[in-house]
Scaffold this motif. Sequence first.
Motif, PDB file in Angstrom:
ATOM      1  N   ILE A  53      13.369  10.565  -8.514  1.00 42.97           N
ATOM      2  CA  ILE A  53      13.720  10.588  -9.940  1.00 42.97           C
ATOM      3  C   ILE A  53      13.611   9.156 -10.447  1.00 42.97           C
ATOM      4  N   LYS A  54      12.674   8.934 -11.318  1.00 40.65           N
ATOM      5  CA  LYS A  54      12.517   7.581 -11.864  1.00 40.65           C
ATOM      6  C   LYS A  54      13.200   7.536 -13.229  1.00 40.65           C
ATOM      7  N   VAL A  55      14.217   6.707 -13.326  1.00 45.15           N
ATOM      8  CA  VAL A  55      14.955   6.566 -14.582  1.00 45.15           C
ATOM      9  C   VAL A  55      14.527   5.253 -15.221  1.00 45.15           C
ATOM     10  N   GLU A  71      12.705  -2.573 -14.372  1.00 43.30           N
ATOM     11  CA  GLU A  71      12.465  -1.634 -15.454  1.00 43.30           C
ATOM     12  C   GLU A  71      12.900  -0.206 -15.168  1.00 43.30           C
ATOM     13  N   SER A  72      13.185   0.054 -13.916  1.00 45.34           N
ATOM     14  CA  SER A  72      13.567   1.426 -13.589  1.00 45.34           C
ATOM     15  C   SER A  72      14.459   1.477 -12.365  1.00 45.34           C
ATOM     16  N   VAL A  73      15.127   2.615 -12.228  1.00 46.22           N
ATOM     17  CA  VAL A  73      15.894   2.891 -11.013  1.00 46.22           C
ATOM     18  C   VAL A  73      15.342   4.188 -10.465  1.00 46.22           C
ATOM     19  N   PHE A 129       8.530  13.338  -3.850  1.00 47.70           N
ATOM     20  CA  PHE A 129       8.960  12.147  -3.110  1.00 47.70           C
ATOM     21  C   PHE A 129       7.916  11.821  -2.051  1.00 47.70           C
ATOM     22  N   ILE A 130       7.453  10.592  -2.050  1.00 52.86           N
ATOM     23  CA  ILE A 130       6.512  10.156  -1.016  1.00 52.86           C
ATOM     24  C   ILE A 130       7.359   9.544   0.094  1.00 52.86           C
ATOM     25  N   GLY A 131       7.468  10.245   1.193  1.00 53.52           N
ATOM     26  CA  GLY A 131       8.335   9.828   2.284  1.00 53.52           C
ATOM     27  C   GLY A 131       8.948  11.069   2.899  1.00 53.52           C
TER      28      GLY A 131
HETATM   29  P1  ADP Z   1       9.173  -0.158 -10.704  1.00 49.55           P
HETATM   30  O1  ADP Z   1       8.576  -0.138 -12.068  1.00 49.55           O
HETATM   31  O2  ADP Z   1      10.626  -0.395 -10.689  1.00 49.55           O
HETATM   32  O3  ADP Z   1       8.392  -1.025  -9.737  1.00 49.55           O
HETATM   33  P2  ADP Z   1       8.181   2.028  -9.078  1.00 49.55           P
HETATM   34  O4  ADP Z   1       7.556   3.268  -9.626  1.00 49.55           O
HETATM   35  O5  ADP Z   1       7.267   1.055  -8.420  1.00 49.55           O
HETATM   36  O6  ADP Z   1       9.044   1.355 -10.212  1.00 49.55           O
HETATM   37  O7  ADP Z   1       9.295   2.471  -8.062  1.00 49.55           O
HETATM   38  C1  ADP Z   1      10.102   1.536  -7.403  1.00 49.55           C
HETATM   39  C2  ADP Z   1      10.237   1.894  -5.934  1.00 49.55           C
HETATM   40  O8  ADP Z   1      10.786   3.192  -5.800  1.00 49.55           O
HETATM   41  C3  ADP Z   1       8.910   1.955  -5.204  1.00 49.55           C
HETATM   42  O9  ADP Z   1       8.564   0.704  -4.701  1.00 49.55           O
HETATM   43  C4  ADP Z   1       9.172   2.937  -4.116  1.00 49.55           C
HETATM   44  O10 ADP Z   1       9.783   2.315  -3.017  1.00 49.55           O
HETATM   45  C5  ADP Z   1      10.162   3.888  -4.748  1.00 49.55           C
HETATM   46  N1  ADP Z   1       9.471   5.057  -5.305  1.00 49.55           N
HETATM   47  C6  ADP Z   1       9.025   5.236  -6.559  1.00 49.55           C
HETATM   48  N2  ADP Z   1       8.446   6.430  -6.714  1.00 49.55           N
HETATM   49  C7  ADP Z   1       8.543   7.033  -5.511  1.00 49.55           C
HETATM   50  C8  ADP Z   1       8.139   8.309  -5.009  1.00 49.55           C
HETATM   51  N3  ADP Z   1       7.539   9.198  -5.788  1.00 49.55           N
HETATM   52  N4  ADP Z   1       8.406   8.585  -3.723  1.00 49.55           N
HETATM   53  C9  ADP Z   1       9.029   7.697  -2.929  1.00 49.55           C
HETATM   54  N5  ADP Z   1       9.440   6.500  -3.339  1.00 49.55           N
HETATM   55  C10 ADP Z   1       9.199   6.158  -4.616  1.00 49.55           C
END
Ligand code: ADP
Length: 515
Positions: free
Chosen positions: A287-289, A264-266, A359-361
């Motif tokens: 950045i969640k697209v 559902e997202s990148v 960003f978590i990391g």
């Molecule tokens: P999806 O709906 O595709 O599961 P997520 O929000 O779970 O979307 O994000 C997918 C992946 O992207 C996560 O499993 C994580 O590894 C990475 N991710 C998402 N948000 C963050 C964030 N804020 N910081 C670091 N990694 C992230």
Amino acid sequence: MDPVEVAAAPPDTGPGPVWQSKCPWGAPNTASISCSLADVMSEQLAKELQLEEENAAFPEVVAVAEGPFITGENVDTSSDLMLAQMLQMEFDREYDAQLRREEKKINGDSKVSISFENYRKVHPYDSDSSEDEVDWQDTRHDPYRADKPTTTPRKGFIGKGKDITTKHDEVVCGRKNTARMENFAPEFQVGDGIGMDLKLSNQVFNALKQHAYSEERRSARLHEKKEHSTAEKAVDPKTRLLLYKMVNAGMLETITGCVSTGKESVVFHAYGGNATEGKVIPPECAIKVFKTTLNEFKNRDKYIKDDYRFKDRFSKLNPRKIIRMWAEKEMHNLTRMQNAGIPCPEVVILKKHVLVMSFIGQDQVPAPKLKDVTLSSEDMKKAYYQILNMMQQLYKECNLVHADLSEYNMLWHDGKVWLIDVSQSVEPTHPHGLEFLFRDCRNVSQFFQKGGVAEALNERELFNAVSGLNITADNEVDFQAEIEALEKMNEDHVQNHGKKLSMFSSDGDPPVYDE
Ligand code: ADP
Ligand code: MG
């Protein structure tokens, strides 16, 4: 055919001879470009003209430097369209390069190899890179054209007596068939017949024709797929532009690359830039697209359709806008969580279906998911109690149920658990809110029980501990039936009184478990 003169604008040659001024149709052209009508009509010329036009519209295609995905420095910013195209091209090339590496890895030295060509973004048929070029464009000499095309008159034969040649003549017909192959799509490889007096029988020609047409259709299908898959990867040109604008505005310094590609997202990683709208940008951003294709949305509409916060709008919106609502929903839910002090990404900005958060990391490496990290038994226990507390906070203080809580959506960072992925989270009074909560509880219970945390409550105990409800059923089937009955009661109550039941509000204190 004889060459004809095509008039061009006469150059200013000063006053001409007397007869010129008398000519009622103006001065005949003295300087003219000579080219045959065949040339004017030719496809080749049309192509060249089109190319010229395109060149005028897009003066040059700047090659994007190797390195970060998008930076503020390595792009010419004068044309949005060009930028979008450049970005798309770069992305497609990167994708293809990766594909080639995969293909190489899989095939190794094997004599039988698997081709990934059909999955390539830059399809050889529409490629503009020299690497992918096919030589059909070289039309200087056409080996299949009959030297002097023989035409069969309407009467169906030429010649007289024993020299009569009819349209059924095998040799003439065979040559004609060979010549007719030029009508096939240009990318259709018809073999090397140079120097041969090739004669194709009707049967062979028809079979070839059939094949050429089906190849043409296949190519069109592939192209269509390509367009579609770009959208499926969420980074369609419009999204790229949106991302680019964030970089251009200085809000983001560099978008370094993709962290995750989900259904559902990148998610991309980016380095934060300057403060924007009074907001300090975190040094590293995610950045969640949200994907703008609609296939996945159908599976998810139950989360949003029944969420009263979005109910009124849902019915009026088109699917594209609903996808934006997912992003909006994630933003609101994260903000609620942030206010309650739950460890989660901090919202930076929302633009359409693109959500920027902290960003978590660290150093571009995202924190590992709980499912991927091996914790000491002490950390495991710590994580369990932290999650229990977070679920209670989420329910009580944020009035939310995560609705997709599992070891996949919890990250381990800085010695604690961070919750992510809350676009589908709903309020407990959502018609299925309690079922979602029960599912979350089951995931959490199972994970920690398997992980050796002896103190971990079972899913039913956890459900009661989080919700503050006291469902007494001692088996899963009855428990679930009671949950559904409660949901139904609530729905009826909302229908009749326009408000939710008091037991759902946060005045009943659920037990809090401490370490
Ligand atoms: P999806 O709906 O595709 O599961 P997520 O929000 O779970 O979307 O994000 C997918 C992946 O992207 C996560 O499993 C994580 O590894 C990475 N991710 C998402 N948000 C963050 C964030 N804020 N910081 C670091 N990694 C992230
Ligand atoms: Mg997820």
